[in-house]
Design a protein around this motif. Sequence first.
Motif, PDB file in Angstrom:
ATOM      1  N   PHE A   1     -16.617  -4.348 -11.182  1.00 49.29           N
ATOM      2  CA  PHE A   1     -17.563  -4.687 -12.232  1.00 49.29           C
ATOM      3  C   PHE A   1     -16.835  -5.471 -13.332  1.00 49.29           C
ATOM      4  CE2 PHE A   1     -19.052  -3.530 -16.493  1.00 49.29           C
ATOM      5  CZ  PHE A   1     -20.310  -4.106 -16.457  1.00 49.29           C
ATOM      6  N   GLY A   2     -17.388  -6.612 -13.723  1.00 43.36           N
ATOM      7  CA  GLY A   2     -16.811  -7.416 -14.792  1.00 43.36           C
ATOM      8  C   GLY A   2     -15.658  -8.303 -14.374  1.00 43.36           C
ATOM      9  N   GLN A   3     -15.263  -8.275 -13.112  1.00 41.65           N
ATOM     10  CA  GLN A   3     -14.148  -9.092 -12.643  1.00 41.65           C
ATOM     11  C   GLN A   3     -14.557 -10.560 -12.617  1.00 41.65           C
ATOM     12  OE1 GLN A   3     -12.486  -7.897  -8.871  1.00 41.65           O
ATOM     13  NE2 GLN A   3     -11.386  -9.804  -8.602  1.00 41.65           N
ATOM     14  N   PRO A   4     -13.735 -11.461 -13.186  1.00 48.93           N
ATOM     15  CA  PRO A   4     -14.048 -12.898 -13.138  1.00 48.93           C
ATOM     16  C   PRO A   4     -14.045 -13.410 -11.701  1.00 48.93           C
ATOM     17  CG  PRO A   4     -12.356 -12.438 -14.776  1.00 48.93           C
ATOM     18  CD  PRO A   4     -12.544 -11.182 -13.981  1.00 48.93           C
ATOM     19  N   LEU A   5     -15.087 -14.188 -11.357  1.00 48.41           N
ATOM     20  CA  LEU A   5     -15.210 -14.752 -10.020  1.00 48.41           C
ATOM     21  C   LEU A   5     -14.969 -16.254 -10.007  1.00 48.41           C
ATOM     22  CD1 LEU A   5     -18.529 -12.916  -9.018  1.00 48.41           C
ATOM     23  CD2 LEU A   5     -16.178 -12.193  -8.544  1.00 48.41           C
ATOM     24  N   PHE A   6     -15.469 -16.946 -11.034  1.00 46.28           N
ATOM     25  CA  PHE A   6     -15.355 -18.406 -11.136  1.00 46.28           C
ATOM     26  C   PHE A   6     -15.018 -18.771 -12.574  1.00 46.28           C
ATOM     27  CE2 PHE A   6     -18.493 -17.594  -7.816  1.00 46.28           C
ATOM     28  CZ  PHE A   6     -18.127 -18.479  -6.809  1.00 46.28           C
ATOM     29  N   LEU A   7     -14.326 -19.912 -12.730  1.00 46.24           N
ATOM     30  CA  LEU A   7     -14.135 -20.511 -14.057  1.00 46.24           C
ATOM     31  C   LEU A   7     -15.037 -21.739 -14.126  1.00 46.24           C
ATOM     32  CD1 LEU A   7     -10.277 -20.383 -14.677  1.00 46.24           C
ATOM     33  CD2 LEU A   7     -12.059 -18.879 -15.579  1.00 46.24           C
ATOM     34  N   VAL A   8     -15.724 -21.899 -15.257  1.00 47.98           N
ATOM     35  CA  VAL A   8     -16.675 -22.993 -15.440  1.00 47.98           C
ATOM     36  C   VAL A   8     -16.331 -23.741 -16.720  1.00 47.98           C
ATOM     37  CG1 VAL A   8     -19.105 -23.570 -15.772  1.00 47.98           C
ATOM     38  CG2 VAL A   8     -18.492 -21.669 -14.287  1.00 47.98           C
ATOM     39  N   GLU A   9     -16.234 -25.071 -16.589  1.00 48.21           N
ATOM     40  CA  GLU A   9     -16.058 -25.917 -17.760  1.00 48.21           C
ATOM     41  C   GLU A   9     -17.453 -26.140 -18.347  1.00 48.21           C
ATOM     42  OE1 GLU A   9     -14.392 -30.334 -18.965  1.00 48.21           O
ATOM     43  OE2 GLU A   9     -14.051 -29.552 -16.946  1.00 48.21           O
ATOM     44  N   PRO A  10     -17.694 -25.681 -19.578  1.00 47.79           N
ATOM     45  CA  PRO A  10     -19.041 -25.777 -20.141  1.00 47.79           C
ATOM     46  C   PRO A  10     -19.489 -27.229 -20.295  1.00 47.79           C
ATOM     47  CG  PRO A  10     -17.522 -24.796 -21.741  1.00 47.79           C
ATOM     48  CD  PRO A  10     -16.747 -25.083 -20.501  1.00 47.79           C
ATOM     49  N   SER A  11     -20.799 -27.456 -20.113  1.00 50.26           N
ATOM     50  CA  SER A  11     -21.319 -28.816 -20.254  1.00 50.26           C
ATOM     51  C   SER A  11     -22.024 -28.978 -21.578  1.00 50.26           C
ATOM     52  CB  SER A  11     -22.289 -29.132 -19.124  1.00 50.26           C
ATOM     53  OG  SER A  11     -23.332 -28.205 -19.072  1.00 50.26           O
TER      54      SER A  11
END
Length: 155
Positions: A145-155
């Motif tokens: 639970f709460g583990q980061p899955l993806f990194l996203v560069e905000p648009s």
Amino acid sequence: MDLKEIQNLIKFVAKSGASEVKLEMEDIKITIRTGSGKKETTIVQQAAPIGLPQVPVAVPSEAPSAEVAAKEETTNYLEITSPIIGTFYRKPAPEKPVFVEVGDTVNSETIVCMVEAMKLFNEIEAEVSGKIVKVLVEDGTPVEFGQPLFLVEPS
């Protein structure tokens, strides 16, 4: 009730927003208290035959230091995290393509993966808008639970 089930219960209670939950069964009593800014602690007392003392066991819930260090390095990116405990899958089926690749643009409703929990496959939406920069979890591995899955560069 084993330790894994107790840990899952702690995470479920933390996610629910409840401040305290008490669970009493024939041979076990569990009290879980959560609070803002406090570490959650579980007190487990096994029922013992008359004449034997009961021994409380504290199980603190702390973030691993490696995870904290990784978060400091990625402050420019948003994280898509797992809302549940389960097994992470990038594809809807073995013969199908992955939901998203590095470089794909996502919005808040884009399905990025699935997490299987108790034989139920849960579609996980991005909940953020931007471009996928990195996939942090291998396909078919367990996630918390709460583990980061993806990194996203905000648009």
